[in-house]
Design a protein around this motif. Structure first.
Motif, PDB file in Angstrom:
ATOM      1  N   ALA A   1      56.796 130.834  69.715  1.00  0.00           N
ATOM      2  CA  ALA A   1      55.756 129.826  69.503  1.00  0.00           C
ATOM      3  C   ALA A   1      54.490 130.172  70.282  1.00  0.00           C
ATOM      4  CB  ALA A   1      56.269 128.446  69.903  1.00  0.00           C
ATOM      5  N   TYR A   2      54.637 130.634  71.526  1.00  0.00           N
ATOM      6  CA  TYR A   2      53.473 131.052  72.308  1.00  0.00           C
ATOM      7  C   TYR A   2      52.752 132.216  71.627  1.00  0.00           C
ATOM      8  CZ  TYR A   2      53.976 128.266  76.588  1.00  0.00           C
ATOM      9  OH  TYR A   2      53.995 127.244  77.507  1.00  0.00           O
ATOM     10  N   ARG A   3      53.505 133.150  71.086  1.00  0.00           N
ATOM     11  CA  ARG A   3      52.875 134.292  70.422  1.00  0.00           C
ATOM     12  C   ARG A   3      52.133 133.843  69.162  1.00  0.00           C
ATOM     13  NH1 ARG A   3      54.132 139.275  72.414  1.00  0.00           N
ATOM     14  NH2 ARG A   3      55.860 139.402  73.910  1.00  0.00           N
ATOM     15  N   LEU A   4      52.731 132.950  68.386  1.00  0.00           N
ATOM     16  CA  LEU A   4      52.045 132.425  67.206  1.00  0.00           C
ATOM     17  C   LEU A   4      50.763 131.695  67.609  1.00  0.00           C
ATOM     18  CD1 LEU A   4      55.084 131.042  65.158  1.00  0.00           C
ATOM     19  CD2 LEU A   4      53.622 132.965  64.514  1.00  0.00           C
ATOM     20  N   HIS A   5      50.846 130.942  68.697  1.00  0.00           N
ATOM     21  CA  HIS A   5      49.670 130.206  69.175  1.00  0.00           C
ATOM     22  C   HIS A   5      48.582 131.182  69.609  1.00  0.00           C
ATOM     23  CE1 HIS A   5      47.476 126.769  70.694  1.00  0.00           C
ATOM     24  NE2 HIS A   5      47.352 127.353  71.881  1.00  0.00           N
ATOM     25  N   GLY A   6      48.962 132.231  70.342  1.00  0.00           N
ATOM     26  CA  GLY A   6      47.987 133.202  70.793  1.00  0.00           C
ATOM     27  C   GLY A   6      47.353 133.979  69.654  1.00  0.00           C
ATOM     28  N   GLU A   7      48.098 134.135  68.563  1.00  0.00           N
ATOM     29  CA  GLU A   7      47.593 134.845  67.385  1.00  0.00           C
ATOM     30  C   GLU A   7      46.778 133.949  66.467  1.00  0.00           C
ATOM     31  OE1 GLU A   7      51.222 136.231  65.723  1.00  0.00           O
ATOM     32  OE2 GLU A   7      51.612 137.658  67.364  1.00  0.00           O
ATOM     33  N   GLY A   8      46.616 132.683  66.836  1.00  0.00           N
ATOM     34  CA  GLY A   8      45.833 131.759  66.021  1.00  0.00           C
ATOM     35  C   GLY A   8      46.561 131.243  64.797  1.00  0.00           C
ATOM     36  N   ARG A   9      47.887 131.255  64.833  1.00  0.00           N
ATOM     37  CA  ARG A   9      48.676 130.816  63.670  1.00  0.00           C
ATOM     38  C   ARG A   9      49.287 129.440  63.898  1.00  0.00           C
ATOM     39  NH1 ARG A   9      52.560 135.818  62.719  1.00  0.00           N
ATOM     40  NH2 ARG A   9      52.993 134.771  60.728  1.00  0.00           N
TER      41      ARG A   9
ATOM     42  N   GLY B   1      52.887 127.733  62.368  1.00  0.00           N
ATOM     43  CA  GLY B   1      52.973 128.606  61.207  1.00  0.00           C
ATOM     44  C   GLY B   1      54.122 129.588  61.319  1.00  0.00           C
ATOM     45  N   GLY B   2      53.878 130.798  60.829  1.00  0.00           N
ATOM     46  CA  GLY B   2      54.917 131.826  60.876  1.00  0.00           C
ATOM     47  C   GLY B   2      56.087 131.502  59.972  1.00  0.00           C
ATOM     48  N   ASP B   3      57.255 132.016  60.331  1.00  0.00           N
ATOM     49  CA  ASP B   3      58.458 131.785  59.526  1.00  0.00           C
ATOM     50  C   ASP B   3      58.961 130.351  59.637  1.00  0.00           C
ATOM     51  OD1 ASP B   3      58.440 134.439  58.786  1.00  0.00           O
ATOM     52  OD2 ASP B   3      59.756 135.059  60.426  1.00  0.00           O
ATOM     53  N   ILE B   4      58.534 129.626  60.679  1.00  0.00           N
ATOM     54  CA  ILE B   4      59.022 128.264  60.882  1.00  0.00           C
ATOM     55  C   ILE B   4      58.326 127.316  59.914  1.00  0.00           C
ATOM     56  CG2 ILE B   4      59.228 126.369  62.533  1.00  0.00           C
ATOM     57  CD1 ILE B   4      59.383 128.468  64.743  1.00  0.00           C
TER      58      ILE B   4
ATOM     59  N   GLN C   1      48.510 136.103  77.073  1.00  0.00           N
ATOM     60  CA  GLN C   1      47.890 137.344  77.532  1.00  0.00           C
ATOM     61  C   GLN C   1      48.802 138.108  78.486  1.00  0.00           C
ATOM     62  OE1 GLN C   1      44.254 135.312  78.856  1.00  0.00           O
ATOM     63  NE2 GLN C   1      43.089 136.639  77.465  1.00  0.00           N
ATOM     64  N   VAL C   2      49.604 137.389  79.247  1.00  0.00           N
ATOM     65  CA  VAL C   2      50.600 138.058  80.098  1.00  0.00           C
ATOM     66  C   VAL C   2      51.677 138.689  79.229  1.00  0.00           C
ATOM     67  CG1 VAL C   2      52.328 137.720  81.896  1.00  0.00           C
ATOM     68  CG2 VAL C   2      50.134 136.543  82.055  1.00  0.00           C
ATOM     69  N   LEU C   3      52.111 137.983  78.185  1.00  0.00           N
ATOM     70  CA  LEU C   3      53.139 138.506  77.287  1.00  0.00           C
ATOM     71  C   LEU C   3      52.678 139.781  76.588  1.00  0.00           C
ATOM     72  CD1 LEU C   3      54.353 135.170  75.639  1.00  0.00           C
ATOM     73  CD2 LEU C   3      55.745 136.669  77.056  1.00  0.00           C
ATOM     74  N   THR C   4      51.410 139.831  76.208  1.00  0.00           N
ATOM     75  CA  THR C   4      50.898 140.996  75.484  1.00  0.00           C
ATOM     76  C   THR C   4      50.457 142.122  76.406  1.00  0.00           C
ATOM     77  OG1 THR C   4      48.674 140.030  75.425  1.00  0.00           O
ATOM     78  CG2 THR C   4      50.139 139.570  73.549  1.00  0.00           C
ATOM     79  N   GLY C   5      50.431 141.866  77.717  1.00  0.00           N
ATOM     80  CA  GLY C   5      50.004 142.886  78.660  1.00  0.00           C
ATOM     81  C   GLY C   5      48.514 142.927  78.899  1.00  0.00           C
TER      82      GLY C   5
ATOM     83  N   GLY D   1      52.183 120.909  71.860  1.00  0.00           N
ATOM     84  CA  GLY D   1      52.987 120.288  70.820  1.00  0.00           C
ATOM     85  C   GLY D   1      53.708 121.298  69.950  1.00  0.00           C
ATOM     86  N   VAL D   2      53.149 122.512  69.816  1.00  0.00           N
ATOM     87  CA  VAL D   2      53.820 123.520  68.981  1.00  0.00           C
ATOM     88  C   VAL D   2      55.169 123.919  69.580  1.00  0.00           C
ATOM     89  CG1 VAL D   2      51.705 124.416  67.934  1.00  0.00           C
ATOM     90  CG2 VAL D   2      52.518 125.390  70.101  1.00  0.00           C
ATOM     91  N   LEU D   3      55.304 123.810  70.892  1.00  0.00           N
ATOM     92  CA  LEU D   3      56.603 124.123  71.507  1.00  0.00           C
ATOM     93  C   LEU D   3      57.637 123.070  71.125  1.00  0.00           C
ATOM     94  CD1 LEU D   3      55.543 125.167  75.135  1.00  0.00           C
ATOM     95  CD2 LEU D   3      55.637 126.569  73.053  1.00  0.00           C
ATOM     96  N   ASP D   4      57.220 121.793  71.128  1.00  0.00           N
ATOM     97  CA  ASP D   4      58.131 120.728  70.703  1.00  0.00           C
ATOM     98  C   ASP D   4      58.561 120.925  69.258  1.00  0.00           C
ATOM     99  OD1 ASP D   4      58.067 118.766  73.063  1.00  0.00           O
ATOM    100  OD2 ASP D   4      55.938 119.051  72.662  1.00  0.00           O
ATOM    101  N   LEU D   5      57.614 121.323  68.400  1.00  0.00           N
ATOM    102  CA  LEU D   5      57.955 121.551  66.994  1.00  0.00           C
ATOM    103  C   LEU D   5      58.962 122.687  66.860  1.00  0.00           C
ATOM    104  CD1 LEU D   5      54.602 121.285  64.985  1.00  0.00           C
ATOM    105  CD2 LEU D   5      56.401 119.571  65.263  1.00  0.00           C
ATOM    106  N   ALA D   6      58.734 123.766  67.588  1.00  0.00           N
ATOM    107  CA  ALA D   6      59.635 124.919  67.479  1.00  0.00           C
ATOM    108  C   ALA D   6      61.047 124.561  67.916  1.00  0.00           C
ATOM    109  CB  ALA D   6      59.090 126.075  68.320  1.00  0.00           C
TER     110      ALA D   6
END
Length: 358
Positions: free
Chosen positions: A32-40, A67-70, A284-288, A306-311
């Protein structure tokens, strides 16, 4: 398209669906964090319902779209009424509504206090894993605040593989701290559990410090307490004074979200007029793109998205469905047959109204 259905997922079911799945949930939160960071994702500001006659209480609305597969939309509606504790009632209660991303129709209501606690704990564990990657493995962890959230936080941190030698506890309520100590002693026989008499004493003796309090204003203001440069999981957001914040390296979940509602970092922004003290986001820490320093105190301040709660909620819903534990509400959607009419005369037009109704 599938017929509209609506289900309720009770708290006991949510607990069963999420229990002992820490690694899976941490992975879901990372996704979910990665989707958020990617603007999805779409994650508008949280909305606070406050009460002039009950200043310590609030109810918060967290709308979001993932977004994404979820592919799910929804809303968490969570209350915090600290005075409940004096009456033997939980401080927080919540529900999560899930909406179908294709139709907008709500399809489930889940008891969400557990979802909220789990996503908070999984977020903190993910951050702890990333923020300590350039450091020796933590051996000493300390909790400031020893309520229910602290227990979830400990459970999720305990799966990171740290060989702990001590767990420190501090709470304004000695009764809470001792209760948590008893809980831990049966779970971590290899680690010494100690109830400290002050927050400063606990912080100085911890490699990782977890703040899980109900503090409304900063109460930890001495940067010298952090002279050994621990990693700080500032989950409760309002514990640290400005001097502590500006002396550390600050990582947040979302810059715009955390700089509001008089969080510690928001107070620093108001005082200084700048955001330069924030070094980056967990994404940004996750992506290096951001490397957490090993020679400074690193502070993670997650406002909670809220996207974390949804996931996490969507995952719990799926598990409940597979276990046939959904409580379906027959007839929840009323008067839907008219939309299935095969008669072209009665079918909706491009304007959405039947021909005969114009």
């Amino acid at each position: 398209m599938k017929e509209q259905e609506f289900s309720v997922v009770a708290g006991a079911t949510v607990h069963r669906c999420l229990a002992h799945r820490e690694h899976e949930v941490i992975d879901i939160v990372e996704q979910a964090y990665r989707l958020h960071g990617e603007g999805r994702t779409i994650n508008p500001p949280s909305y606070f319902l406050r009460f002039p006659d009950r200043p310590t209480s609030r109810i918060i609305a967290l709308p979001a779209s993932l977004g994404g597969d979820i592919g799910v939309d929804g809303l968490k509606w969570i209350s915090s009424f600290p005075d409940n504790l004096a009456h033997g009632i939980p401080r927080a209660s919540a529900v999560l509504i899930l909406n179908d991303a294709r139709t907008g129709s709500p399809y489930a209501c889940l008891e969400a206090s557990i979802i909220s606690a789990v996503r908070t704990a999984a977020s903190a564990a993910l951050a702890a894993r990333q923020l300590t990657r350039n450091r020796p493995t933590p051996r000493r962890i300390g909790f400031v605040g020893t309520g229910l959230i602290a227990r979830y936080l400990y459970d999720y941190l305990s799966v990171l593989g740290w060989d702990l030698e001590s767990v420190g506890l501090y709470d304004l309520s000695t009764e809470y701290a001792r209760s948590f100590a008893g809980h831990l002693e049966s779970r971590t026989p290899e680690a010494a559990v100690r109830v400290h008499t002050s927050a400063g004493e606990l912080i100085r003796s911890s490699d990782v410090v977890v703040f899980a309090t109900t503090a409304a204003t900063p109460h930890v203001t001495d940067p010298d307490w952090f002279g050994h440069h621990p990693v700080v999981l500032h989950v409760s957001l309002r514990d640290l004074g400005g001097e502590v914040i500006t002396a550390g390296s600050n990582i947040v979940d979302d810059v715009d979200h955390v700089l509001k509602a008089d969080t510690s970092v928001h107070l620093v922004e108001q005082r200084t007029g700048t955001r330069d003290f924030i070094d980056g986001t967990l994404y940004q820490v996750l992506t290096g793109d951001v490397e957490p320093p090993a020679d400074r105190t690193v502070i993670f301040s997650p406002f909670g998205l809220g996207v974390l709660d949804l996931a996490v909620g969507h995952f719990a819903y799926q598990q409940a469905a597979r276990a046939h534990e959904l409580l379906r509400v027959d007839g929840f959607f009323h008067d839907v047959d008219r939309h299935r009419s095969p008669d072209p005369v009665g079918a909706p037009t491009a304007l959405g109204t039947p021909d005969g109704a114009r």
